[in-house]
Design an enzyme around this catalytic site. Sequence first.
Site, mmCIF file in Angstrom:
data_model
loop_
_atom_site.group_PDB
_atom_site.id
_atom_site.type_symbol
_atom_site.label_atom_id
_atom_site.label_comp_id
_atom_site.label_asym_id
_atom_site.label_seq_id
_atom_site.Cartn_x
_atom_site.Cartn_y
_atom_site.Cartn_z
ATOM 1 N N ASN A 11 44.951 46.840 45.233
ATOM 2 C CA ASN A 11 45.029 45.493 45.817
ATOM 3 C C ASN A 11 46.492 45.061 45.734
ATOM 4 O OD1 ASN A 11 44.866 42.832 46.529
ATOM 5 N ND2 ASN A 11 43.643 42.187 44.765
ATOM 6 N N TRP A 12 47.144 45.059 46.878
ATOM 7 C CA TRP A 12 48.584 44.744 46.890
ATOM 8 C C TRP A 12 48.862 43.244 46.795
ATOM 9 C CZ3 TRP A 12 50.949 48.286 51.301
ATOM 10 C CH2 TRP A 12 50.994 49.606 50.848
ATOM 11 N N LYS A 13 47.811 42.436 46.894
ATOM 12 C CA LYS A 13 47.982 40.973 46.819
ATOM 13 C C LYS A 13 49.101 40.547 47.782
ATOM 14 C CE LYS A 13 46.025 41.182 42.234
ATOM 15 N NZ LYS A 13 45.894 40.635 40.899
ATOM 16 N N HIS A 96 37.707 37.771 45.488
ATOM 17 C CA HIS A 96 38.612 38.053 44.368
ATOM 18 C C HIS A 96 38.788 36.771 43.551
ATOM 19 C CE1 HIS A 96 42.230 38.977 42.112
ATOM 20 N NE2 HIS A 96 41.932 40.249 42.317
ATOM 21 N N GLU A 98 41.280 35.411 42.325
ATOM 22 C CA GLU A 98 42.408 34.562 42.767
ATOM 23 C C GLU A 98 41.997 33.706 43.964
ATOM 24 O OE1 GLU A 98 45.250 37.745 43.063
ATOM 25 O OE2 GLU A 98 45.205 37.923 40.878
ATOM 26 N N GLU A 168 35.927 42.382 37.524
ATOM 27 C CA GLU A 168 37.282 42.106 37.059
ATOM 28 C C GLU A 168 37.267 40.884 36.142
ATOM 29 O OE1 GLU A 168 40.434 43.763 39.994
ATOM 30 O OE2 GLU A 168 39.896 41.761 40.640
ATOM 31 N N GLY A 174 46.382 41.160 35.468
ATOM 32 C CA GLY A 174 47.828 40.925 35.415
ATOM 33 C C GLY A 174 48.349 40.528 34.044
ATOM 34 N N SER A 214 44.338 45.133 34.729
ATOM 35 C CA SER A 214 45.360 45.884 33.982
ATOM 36 C C SER A 214 45.065 47.384 33.863
ATOM 37 C CB SER A 214 45.596 45.261 32.605
ATOM 38 O OG SER A 214 46.069 43.926 32.750
ATOM 39 N N GLY A 235 45.701 46.226 40.676
ATOM 40 C CA GLY A 235 46.748 45.396 41.257
ATOM 41 C C GLY A 235 48.110 46.029 41.027
ATOM 42 N N GLY A 236 48.799 45.574 39.973
ATOM 43 C CA GLY A 236 50.182 45.976 39.701
ATOM 44 C C GLY A 236 50.453 47.471 39.796
HETATM 45 P P1 13P Z 1 46.129 44.053 37.790
HETATM 46 O O1 13P Z 1 45.771 45.505 37.920
HETATM 47 O O2 13P Z 1 47.550 43.769 38.183
HETATM 48 O O3 13P Z 1 45.723 43.488 36.474
HETATM 49 O O4 13P Z 1 45.257 43.271 38.902
HETATM 50 C C1 13P Z 1 43.906 43.482 38.954
HETATM 51 C C2 13P Z 1 43.396 42.885 40.210
HETATM 52 O O5 13P Z 1 43.326 41.680 40.353
HETATM 53 C C3 13P Z 1 43.008 43.791 41.291
HETATM 54 O O6 13P Z 1 42.294 43.116 42.265
#
Ligand code: 13P
Length: 253
Positions: A11-13, A96, A98, A168, A174, A214, A235-236
């Site tokens: 997920n590149w956000k 998600h 967020e 999640e 994050g 994470s 994500g990251g």
């Molecule tokens: P991180 O892997 O950066 O913690 O993010 C998780 C996420 O929200 C994937 O959708």
Amino acid sequence: MKKRIPVIAGNWKMFKTRDDALAFIYQVNTKVPAIEEVETILFVSPIYLRTLIKRQEDNLRIGAQNMHFAEEGAFTGEVSANMLTNIGTTHVLIGHSERRQYFAETDETVNQKLLSAHAHKLTPTICVGESLETREAGKTNEFVRNQIKKAFKGISKENAIKTIVAYEPIWAIGTGKTATPQDANDTIKSIRQTLQELYGSSVSEKIRILYGGSVNPKNISELLNESDIDGALVGGASLNPQSYLELVTAAVK
Ligand code: 13P
């Protein structure tokens, strides 16, 4: 040997320029394993969808990070399922945390989006997960079970099987804090149990349930070793092509 084909989704956000996105895809496109071994998805910004879909090889899926549930209408700034499929999109991320936190998504809109995604033959990945407060109150399973029941309202067995679920925990996103593999597996088992109650085990045993929060190349293997964790939503650590390939490779072992 896993019961279900694993899924590794990035997920590149709201990250990457167009040039970064193109450079990434050229680096990973031909290196991701065959789709029969692991399904790899990248959820990218809507403005890069078409660019990346045009360059997508057979084993890599490009998906959207969100969609609106309405067919069309006066919804400034939104993208419909029809618009996504029109440009060749096959996958979409829904609900998600967020989006729930910053964009007022509710269990009801998540459900409407899931219904619309299936109506348009998009493969949805739906996200659930608890806050730190809920976890500390010992209410994780109750909270997540409720999110699942509401999300799947009106979804047929056939479409339930096609749905990917991502667990999640919000406190792990994050933050560098990962749920322990056992804790993640326990909650995922509880999600599968909920799906079994809704659809029976012939369906719940086929649904892929991922862990997110994470995840990185160092901790992915122990997470995937758990009985019910079928992959990861990352994500990251999905932003770097090398790291993404390491995550995908870990799922093949
Ligand atoms: P991180 O892997 O950066 O913690 O993010 C998780 C996420 O929200 C994937 O959708």
